[in-house]
Design an enzyme around this catalytic site. Structure first.
Site, PDB file in Angstrom:
ATOM      1  N   ASP A 127       0.762  -1.265   0.010  1.00 43.70           N
ATOM      2  CA  ASP A 127       0.040   0.020  -0.091  1.00 43.70           C
ATOM      3  C   ASP A 127       0.804   1.155  -0.035  1.00 43.70           C
ATOM      4  O   ASP A 127       2.116   1.428   0.121  1.00 43.70           O
ATOM      5  CB  ASP A 127      -0.926  -0.120   1.173  1.00 43.70           C
ATOM      6  CG  ASP A 127      -2.241   0.800   0.943  1.00 43.70           C
ATOM      7  OD1 ASP A 127      -2.233   1.319   0.255  1.00 43.70           O
ATOM      8  OD2 ASP A 127      -3.101   0.544   1.830  1.00 43.70           O
ATOM      9  N   ASP A 132     -11.326   2.313  -2.655  1.00 42.14           N
ATOM     10  CA  ASP A 132     -11.534   2.438  -1.385  1.00 42.14           C
ATOM     11  C   ASP A 132     -13.266   2.193  -1.302  1.00 42.14           C
ATOM     12  O   ASP A 132     -13.456   1.838  -0.090  1.00 42.14           O
ATOM     13  CB  ASP A 132     -10.928   3.188  -0.355  1.00 42.14           C
ATOM     14  CG  ASP A 132      -9.701   2.867  -0.117  1.00 42.14           C
ATOM     15  OD1 ASP A 132      -8.973   1.636  -0.193  1.00 42.14           O
ATOM     16  OD2 ASP A 132      -8.778   3.701   0.907  1.00 42.14           O
TER      17      ASP A 132
HETATM   18  C1  GLA Z   1      -5.541   2.258   2.650  1.00 41.30           C
HETATM   19  C2  GLA Z   1      -6.151   1.136   1.709  1.00 41.30           C
HETATM   20  C3  GLA Z   1      -7.097  -0.073   2.533  1.00 41.30           C
HETATM   21  C4  GLA Z   1      -6.589  -0.251   3.858  1.00 41.30           C
HETATM   22  C5  GLA Z   1      -5.891   0.719   4.738  1.00 41.30           C
HETATM   23  C6  GLA Z   1      -5.230   0.505   5.950  1.00 41.30           C
HETATM   24  O1  GLA Z   1      -6.522   2.998   2.790  1.00 41.30           O
HETATM   25  O2  GLA Z   1      -6.499   1.434   0.562  1.00 41.30           O
HETATM   26  O3  GLA Z   1      -7.576  -0.875   1.765  1.00 41.30           O
HETATM   27  O4  GLA Z   1      -5.526  -1.164   3.615  1.00 41.30           O
HETATM   28  O5  GLA Z   1      -5.015   1.555   3.673  1.00 41.30           O
HETATM   29  O6  GLA Z   1      -4.774   1.350   6.726  1.00 41.30           O
END
Ligand code: GLA
Length: 729
Positions: A483, A553
């Site tokens: 990420d 998201d």
């Molecule tokens: C980001 C990702 C989510 C999750 C969060 C965790 O926002 O897009 O899917 O993994 O981080 O902190």
């Protein structure tokens, strides 16, 4: 032979059965562009380059007398150029700008040499399209700047079965001094007119890649990201389509940058209505000093052409990405796995027992990969700490036990990391504050309480790699969700001197690619999914390393339906990470149908499902195993109805052998149950297909000329449905 060279006329022709790309070296040694479009067996240079405008004359620097342009068919501002120059009579802007020794920015590259080879070399340190000697050829042209000993090597590759030209550029400094670059774009394409719509994909967090069209008009449109990554705000991909072009008819061109950092695509219509599309590294925070004998490889560009509408354009890009960009061929051909991710339900609030309960319930809903998301390391119980301290929080979770349990249950185990980032509240930052990017003496913007590690520097990068490697050596992890959750501000590297600060952003992206390369080489069997606050780094650069990127998201199925529709213009659905969420007002069936047109997976607590929803999910398991691999992952996509232009979304994925298809239909506003038909394309003309909507068998031509009658069956608002079609004997 895909590339031919006519020595007498100095014309290069790159072609396959569908497309041609012509360029000529003119009398002055300038590389003129002649044509990019449907296959043309020959070209009339004079007719194409003729301009009904005054001749171009120059003042001879030796005799101080007026000299006429020797090449009758050149005019600086209306000729089509492959490598436009800066500072002369062409006011449309150069592709590369060198700050010369005399202080000017005049830059003008002229022809020196060429070579043609089979296959396509990979770019050193940068992601690139792969091409074997049996499928493509590459032309390399060497040019030299008139004022300095700086060389430019431009490469063009063409494939026998793909309607694309892949371009790249490399600079070589042959001077004895450092050479400063003010601008370094990868490619430029001049088109003779401006009768186009520009389609691009701007957005925001949870609203990535929305389809937007602008009619080209006089002036410049710039699509760019100066966020340091390709970003939620724009995507390094755009299309030029003719006003009459639709999904099945008409001309369209597309441009994709194989790059994940700040970028720019300039689309400039000049006073004579010709269009220049140029693209490359965004110039914010960019200035690059090339040391003596140093070379600089710039990111690759994919330019594609379709004479048969946007649908064919997209299908061509999908095939290119699946066949020639993704690394892990096996994941393309086999099931990627259905993920159950704990994030949306638990956030940071979990322990070993809770996670084991999740894993225990995963099989029942058809999942075969469990991903433990954020919160397992350091003392991270919210998002304000511990990034950089990648050691397991043993008070919170027994990772070995969880991994073993997962494997015992027959599931693969995945884990979340954000390797490029550091929290100010971390041991790493306390020990090495200089590892983070940030201008000294300035308050640094904290986005999600975090700073960015200076992975352009080898020492920092080695440290990060050690952290990843330690984790993967210790635990039997099968899947990594990589990420990245903030953008770049106050850019400054503590490891670079003042004259090299302009290298920081590009160096960062090269550092990222090096880390991803190390990871995929050391752990070739670990599945790599990338993510950047959802779909903030969704580009061809990342797809060279990772065969799946989280699309968004957003847990809202309506939002996701727009996201998947517009993402499909430039990227195959097989790379679009998409899950079924729980916190949404639409039905589970609707959410599943939307997630199905992507990788499919879950982000909810299986124990909280109602019996009815559980049954729906069970039913979907059978559909997934019968259709997902052949139709969604490896099939051909047809967009049938645009949610941007109507009340419906309609898309079909047809298996390559055309024996089966899945249609996604979504209704937005509630409709009266009048007769409505959804035409389905891509089926065989001489076959019949039974569908599970009305249970009837119809011929391929019936589906495309009459369509599926969806009246009465699908009239509620925000309702999506999968319709299955199977060839009958
Ligand atoms: C980001 C990702 C989510 C999750 C969060 C965790 O926002 O897009 O899917 O993994 O981080 O902190």
């Amino acid at each position: 032979m895909l590339i031919s060279y006519d020595k007498d006329r100095r014309v290069f022709h790159l072609h396959n059965k569908d497309i041609s790309y012509y360029l000529v070296v003119d009398d002055r040694g300038m590389l003129q562009h002649l044509y990019f479009g449907s296959y043309l067996p020959d070209i009339d240079i004079e007719a194409i380059t003729y301009h009904d405008i005054q001749k171009t004359t120059f003042l001879d620097k030796e005799t101080h007398s007026e000299k006429e342009e020797p090449f009758r068919y050149f005019h600086p501002e209306s000729s089509m150029l492959e490598v436009p120059s800066e500072g002369g009579a062409d006011k449309r802007g150069g592709m590369i700008v060198i700050r010369q020794k005399n202080g000017t920015a005049f830059t003008d590259f002229r022809y020196q040499d060429y070579s043609i080879a089979k296959g396509k070399p990979l770019l050193k340190g940068l992601p690139s399209i792969r091409g074997g000697s049996d499928e493509c050829e590459t032309l390399e042209i060497k040019l030299k700047d008139v004022l300095s000993n700086v060389y430019l090597l431009v490469r063009y590759s063409i494939f026998s079965d793909k309607d694309v030209i892949v371009r790249s550029a490399r600079l070589e400094n042959g001077t004895k001094e450092g050479v400063c670059l003010d601008k370094a774009f990868s490619a430029s394409l001049d088109l003779p007119d401006s009768d186009y719509f520009l389609c691009h994909f701007p957005g925001d967090w949870e609203q990535e890649r929305r389809f937007v069209e602008n009619r080209l008009a006089d002036g410049k449109l710039v699509i760019h990201s100066n966020f340091g990554f390709s970003s939620h705000a724009e995507n390094p991909f755009c299309i030029l389509r003719r006003p009459g072009t639709d999904e099945r008819h008409g001309e369209a061109l597309s441009f994709s940058l194989v790059y994940s950092g700040s970028f720019a695509i300039d689309v400039d219509v000049n006073r004579w209505k010709s269009t220049r599309v140029s693209m490359g590294l965004d110039d914010e925070d960019f200035a690059y000093t090339l040391s003596p004998n140093e070379s600089l490889q710039l990111p690759e560009v994919v330019m594609s052409y379709s004479a048969m509408g946007l649908g064919k354009l997209s299908r061509g890009l999908h095939d290119l990405i699946r066949d020639n960009l993704l690394k892990r061929d096996s994941y393309r051909k086999e099931e990627q796995g259905i993920v159950l991710n704990s994030w949306e339900d638990t956030y940071f609030d979990f322990d070993t027992a809770k996670i084991m309960k999740y894993i225990g319930a995963a099989k029942d809903i058809g999942a075969n990969v469990f991903v433990l998301d954020d919160g397992w390391f350091g003392h991270r119980d919210n998002d304000s700490s511990s990034l950089g301290d990648w050691h397991v929080n043993t008070a919170k979770i027994d990772l070995s036990k969880v991994v073993d349990f997962c494997h015992e249950k027959g599931l693969r185990f995945g884990i979340w990391m954000e390797p490029e980032i550091v929290s100010p509240d971390s041991d790493l930052f306390r020990t090495h504050p200089e590892y983070a990017l940030g201008i000294p003496g300035v308050d640094l913007s904290l986005i999600r309480h975090q700073l960015i590690l200076d992975i352009g520097n080898e020492k920092v990068r080695d440290y990060v790699w050690q952290q990843i490697d330690n984790l993967f050596k210790k635990y039997r992890i099968d899947y990594l969700k990589w990420d990245f959750n903030r953008y770049f501000t106050e850019v400054y590297s503590h490891f670079l001197g003042s004259k090299d600060q302009g290298k920081t952003m590009f160096g960062y992206v090269l550092g990222l690619y090096d880390l991803l390369d190390r990871f995929t080489k050391h752990y070739p069997d670990v599945f790599l999914q990338t993510c950047a606050s959802g779909g903030g780094r969704f580009d061809m650069g990342m797809l060279y390393y990772s065969s799946q990127i989280q699309g968004s998201d957003t847990s809202d199925a309506v939002d996701r339906s727009f996201n998947l529709y517009s993402t499909s213009f430039g990227y195959p659905l097989s790379v679009l990470g998409s899950h079924v969420f729980s916190n949404d007002s639409t039905s589970v069936a609707t959410r599943m149908a939307i997630a199905f047109f992507g990788t499919y997976g879950f982000e909810f607590n299986p124990d909280r499902l109602s019996e009815e929803d559980r049954d729906e999910i069970k039913k979907a398991e059978t559909v997934y195993s019968a259709y997902h691999l052949d139709c969604i992952q490896n099939g051909d996509l047809y967009r049938l109805s645009s949610p941007y232009q109507s009340n419906y979304l309609g898309m079909a994925c047809v298996s390559k052998d055309q024996k089966k298809a899945v249609v996604l239909f979504m209704n937005y506003r509630r409709e009266t149950p009048l007769s409505r038909f959804l035409k389905v394309y891509g089926l065989k003309d001489d076959s019949y297909y039974v569908n599970n909507l009305d249970g009837h068998s119809h011929s391929g031509p019936y589906y495309k000329n009459v369509g599926l009658n969806i009246s009465k069956r699908l009239t509620r608002g925000n309702e999506a449905r999968l319709i299955l079609l199977d060839e009958v004997d």
